[in-house]
Design a protein around this motif. Structure first.
Motif: not given
Length: 236
Positions: A175-190, A202-213
């Protein structure tokens, strides 16, 4: 010119096939969210399948959208299998107030499902014929909150985010980091990530300004989305 209406027996056969798809393919794959199961019975999957492949609408396989089966699978011009779409929809869990970005509109079926569960969907499709198909299908299905754009989705829509939900309707090597950066706080990418014969949902969740789970939920294989970077096959 008159258009013949389906006979009662045709309608009953389709409804039985839809029921069997849900009960025999989708529910056994741990898709148990009542919202998703009800939606799959309401949104007519066959209306998003090319007429030449209507017999495959409820079959547990990818459905070709353009060209022959092998060509469509190799080029990613196909609908994902019903159980894969359903499980992705359940896991990303869109809500009525959320803004969604989809990459890979295909025939528009996933955008229709996402539109029923969210506030607004923008879906990107790089193939002009598929963008037109998706647009027409969504209009006929009465989905008024899903917009189809003919565009390369590998970069997302950086000027229009953030998005609460991003769905990649196909597989990628990563998953390109550029796409992850377009998530809102708490947003999810599948996304479906990896190389055949083993890919992981793979489910990526934005947990902070520069952190993801990141959690990897289940194994599957899906055709590639175009223009996403691939890992080098060379090792030193």
């Amino acid at each position: 010119m008159t258009t013949s209406l389906p006979s009662p027996s045709d309608t009953q056969a389709r409804e039985l096939a839809r029921y069997n798809m849900i009960e025999q393919q989708i529910r056994p794959w741990d898709v148990l969210d009542p919202r998703v199961l009800e939606l799959l019975s309401q949104v007519r999957r066959e209306d998003f399948v090319p007429e030449a492949h209507h017999a495959l609408a409820f079959v547990d396989m990818e459905v070709p959208l353009l060209g022959g089966t092998e060509e469509a699978l190799a080029s990613g011009r196909c609908m994902l299998a019903p159980r894969v779409e359903a499980r992705m929809l359940q896991d990303v869990d869109p809500r009525p107030y959320e803004k969604v970005l989809e990459v890979g509109a295909g025939s528009g079926h996933m955008a229709a499902l996402l539109g029923k569960l969210s506030l607004k969907v923008t879906t990107l499709e790089i193939e002009p014929a598929l963008a037109a198909m998706a647009r027409d299908n969504l209009v006929r299905a009465g989905i008024g909150n899903a917009e189809v754009r003919e565009a390369d989705g590998s970069r997302g829509l950086p000027g229009e985010g953030p998005f609460d939900v991003i769905v990649l309707s196909g597989s990628v090597a990563e998953v390109p980091h550029a796409l992850m950066e377009q998530l809102s706080q708490g947003g999810r990418l599948m996304a479906i990530v990896g190389e055949a014969p083993m890919m992981r949902a793979t489910l990526i969740t934005r947990t902070g300004p520069s952190s993801f789970s990141t959690t990897q939920r289940w194994d599957t294989v899906a055709p590639r989305l175009r223009n996403f970077p691939e890992h080098s096959r060379f090792r030193f």
